[in-house]
Every structure is written in C-alpha cells, then in structure tokens.
Write a protein that holds these residues in place. Structure first.
Motif, PDB file in Angstrom:
ATOM      1  N   GLY A  36      24.445 -14.048 -10.220  1.00  0.00           N
ATOM      2  CA  GLY A  36      24.029 -14.364  -9.019  1.00  0.00           C
ATOM      3  C   GLY A  36      23.338 -13.465  -8.247  1.00  0.00           C
ATOM      4  N   VAL A  37      22.673 -13.711  -7.122  1.00  0.00           N
ATOM      5  CA  VAL A  37      21.906 -12.813  -6.499  1.00  0.00           C
ATOM      6  C   VAL A  37      23.044 -11.982  -5.658  1.00  0.00           C
ATOM      7  CG1 VAL A  37      20.534 -12.610  -4.381  1.00  0.00           C
ATOM      8  CG2 VAL A  37      19.994 -14.268  -5.907  1.00  0.00           C
ATOM      9  N   VAL A  38      22.641 -10.764  -5.648  1.00  0.00           N
ATOM     10  CA  VAL A  38      23.654  -9.669  -4.984  1.00  0.00           C
ATOM     11  C   VAL A  38      23.037  -8.755  -3.985  1.00  0.00           C
ATOM     12  CG1 VAL A  38      25.204  -9.774  -7.077  1.00  0.00           C
ATOM     13  CG2 VAL A  38      23.414  -7.866  -6.990  1.00  0.00           C
ATOM     14  N   GLU A  39      23.933  -8.267  -3.113  1.00  0.00           N
ATOM     15  CA  GLU A  39      23.366  -7.298  -2.275  1.00  0.00           C
ATOM     16  C   GLU A  39      23.465  -5.932  -2.882  1.00  0.00           C
ATOM     17  OE1 GLU A  39      24.954  -5.471   2.035  1.00  0.00           O
ATOM     18  OE2 GLU A  39      25.130  -7.620   1.601  1.00  0.00           O
ATOM     19  N   GLY A  76      16.308  -8.686   5.336  1.00  0.00           N
ATOM     20  CA  GLY A  76      17.051 -10.260   5.427  1.00  0.00           C
ATOM     21  C   GLY A  76      17.828 -10.301   4.090  1.00  0.00           C
ATOM     22  N   ASP A  77      17.574 -11.335   3.268  1.00  0.00           N
ATOM     23  CA  ASP A  77      18.324 -11.555   2.166  1.00  0.00           C
ATOM     24  C   ASP A  77      17.449 -10.829   1.030  1.00  0.00           C
ATOM     25  OD1 ASP A  77      20.449 -12.814   3.213  1.00  0.00           O
ATOM     26  OD2 ASP A  77      19.453 -14.668   3.211  1.00  0.00           O
ATOM     27  N   THR A  78      16.311 -10.371   0.944  1.00  0.00           N
ATOM     28  CA  THR A  78      15.450  -9.884   0.137  1.00  0.00           C
ATOM     29  C   THR A  78      14.995  -8.387   0.278  1.00  0.00           C
ATOM     30  OG1 THR A  78      13.589 -10.422   0.976  1.00  0.00           O
ATOM     31  CG2 THR A  78      14.117 -12.179  -0.374  1.00  0.00           C
ATOM     32  N   TYR A  79      14.320  -7.836  -0.887  1.00  0.00           N
ATOM     33  CA  TYR A  79      14.186  -6.463  -0.880  1.00  0.00           C
ATOM     34  C   TYR A  79      12.567  -6.238  -0.802  1.00  0.00           C
ATOM     35  CZ  TYR A  79      19.135  -5.857  -1.267  1.00  0.00           C
ATOM     36  OH  TYR A  79      20.318  -5.936  -1.232  1.00  0.00           O
ATOM     37  N   GLY A  92       9.801  -9.638  -1.212  1.00  0.00           N
ATOM     38  CA  GLY A  92      10.669 -10.786  -1.607  1.00  0.00           C
ATOM     39  C   GLY A  92      11.451 -10.809  -2.875  1.00  0.00           C
ATOM     40  N   ILE A  93      12.029  -9.539  -3.107  1.00  0.00           N
ATOM     41  CA  ILE A  93      12.706  -9.183  -4.479  1.00  0.00           C
ATOM     42  C   ILE A  93      14.259  -9.596  -4.391  1.00  0.00           C
ATOM     43  CG2 ILE A  93      13.397  -7.469  -6.155  1.00  0.00           C
ATOM     44  CD1 ILE A  93      10.906  -6.008  -5.154  1.00  0.00           C
ATOM     45  N   THR A  94      14.749 -10.184  -5.246  1.00  0.00           N
ATOM     46  CA  THR A  94      16.241 -10.526  -5.393  1.00  0.00           C
ATOM     47  C   THR A  94      16.832  -9.614  -6.597  1.00  0.00           C
ATOM     48  OG1 THR A  94      15.855 -12.473  -6.125  1.00  0.00           O
ATOM     49  CG2 THR A  94      16.278 -12.509  -4.100  1.00  0.00           C
ATOM     50  N   ALA A 106      14.179  -9.872 -12.191  1.00  0.00           N
ATOM     51  CA  ALA A 106      13.150 -10.751 -13.137  1.00  0.00           C
ATOM     52  C   ALA A 106      12.558 -11.996 -12.447  1.00  0.00           C
ATOM     53  CB  ALA A 106      13.639 -10.775 -14.382  1.00  0.00           C
ATOM     54  N   SER A 107      11.153 -12.031 -12.966  1.00  0.00           N
ATOM     55  CA  SER A 107      10.717 -13.523 -12.482  1.00  0.00           C
ATOM     56  C   SER A 107       9.639 -13.954 -13.624  1.00  0.00           C
ATOM     57  CB  SER A 107       9.719 -13.418 -11.208  1.00  0.00           C
ATOM     58  OG  SER A 107       8.652 -12.406 -11.381  1.00  0.00           O
TER      59      SER A 107
END
Length: 138
Positions: A36-39, A76-79, A92-94, A106-107
């Motif tokens: 999952g998405v991590v910090e 915020g929640d993205t990089y 907008g990177i996660t 990756a996208s």
C-alpha cells in the motif's frame, strides 16, 4: 439462432470461471506483507546529485547534466521531485514499500514511470505526454 445462444452461454460460463480462477489465484500469491501507499522516512527527503536528462516533446532541446540535482519533498499525502537546470518537476507521486528499505512508485495509462528511492540512491525514468525524464544518483 439457437446455436448462437448456446455458444454465447458457453463463452460467458468460460469467462466467469476464468475470472473466478484469476481472482482466487491472485489472493494466494501473498507473502504476508501488506502492499500500500507508505510515507517515506524523513532521511530520504533530500537532494540527490546525479545524471539528469530531460527531453521535452516540443523539441526545444535536450537538457543534460552529469551533476544535476533532484530534490525529493513531501506535500500532503504525495511527493514532488524538483530538478535543477529548469527541468519541470514531477508531482503527485506516491510510494509503496519494497524489500530492504527500498521504496518505489510506478504508474500506467497515458504516462509511464518508474521511481525508486533508497538510502543515498534515487533512480527515475518517466514519460508523460511524450516528454521524458531520466535521473540516476551518482
């Protein structure tokens, strides 16, 4: 007409069975780690020096610098990755976690990207709307 109905009924049964097999087989491949998405750790939010290449789609010229910089920051929640030499930022990177402290992004779709960050290393390969970014930390 009756033959066509039987054919489509059989095809729909095959599609249903294959779909169920696909969904259940994907679930059994888990190794116990959550994906999952991590910090990212704060130590990775820094500037990296390396080989920077940017090729814009508009043909205005390639930007290339063996000592270019890429700065990774959080918003915020993205990089965001900001580059030197007037190269546009990536936003907008996660990230998801990998093994041994490696994080990747990756996208797919209209863009293609691969970003990997780990201690003292940042690697980027991105294509968005025909423009290309490449960065490899020294």
């Amino acid at each position: 007409m009756k033959t066509q109905n039987i054919f489509f009924r059989n095809v729909s049964k095959v599609v249903l069975v294959l779909s169920i097999l696909f969904m259940t087989s994907c679930g059994s491949d888990d190794d116990g780690t959550e994906v999952g998405v991590v910090e990212l750790p704060a130590s990775l939010l820094t500037s990296y020096t390396g080989n920077l290449v940017y090729t814009p789609i508009d043909g205005s010229g390639i930007t290339e610098n063996n000592n270019g910089t890429a700065t990774l920051s959080r918003s915020g929640d993205t990089y965001t990755v900001s580059f030197s030499d007037g190269v546009p930022s990536l936003t907008g990177i996660t990230f998801i976690t990998g093994s041994n402290g490696t994080f990747s992004s990756a996208s797919a779709g209209s863009s293609s990207s691969g970003i990997v960050v780990e201690e003292d290393d940042l690697r980027i390969g991105v294509t968005i709307s025909g423009s290309n970014w490449s960065f490899a930390a020294n």
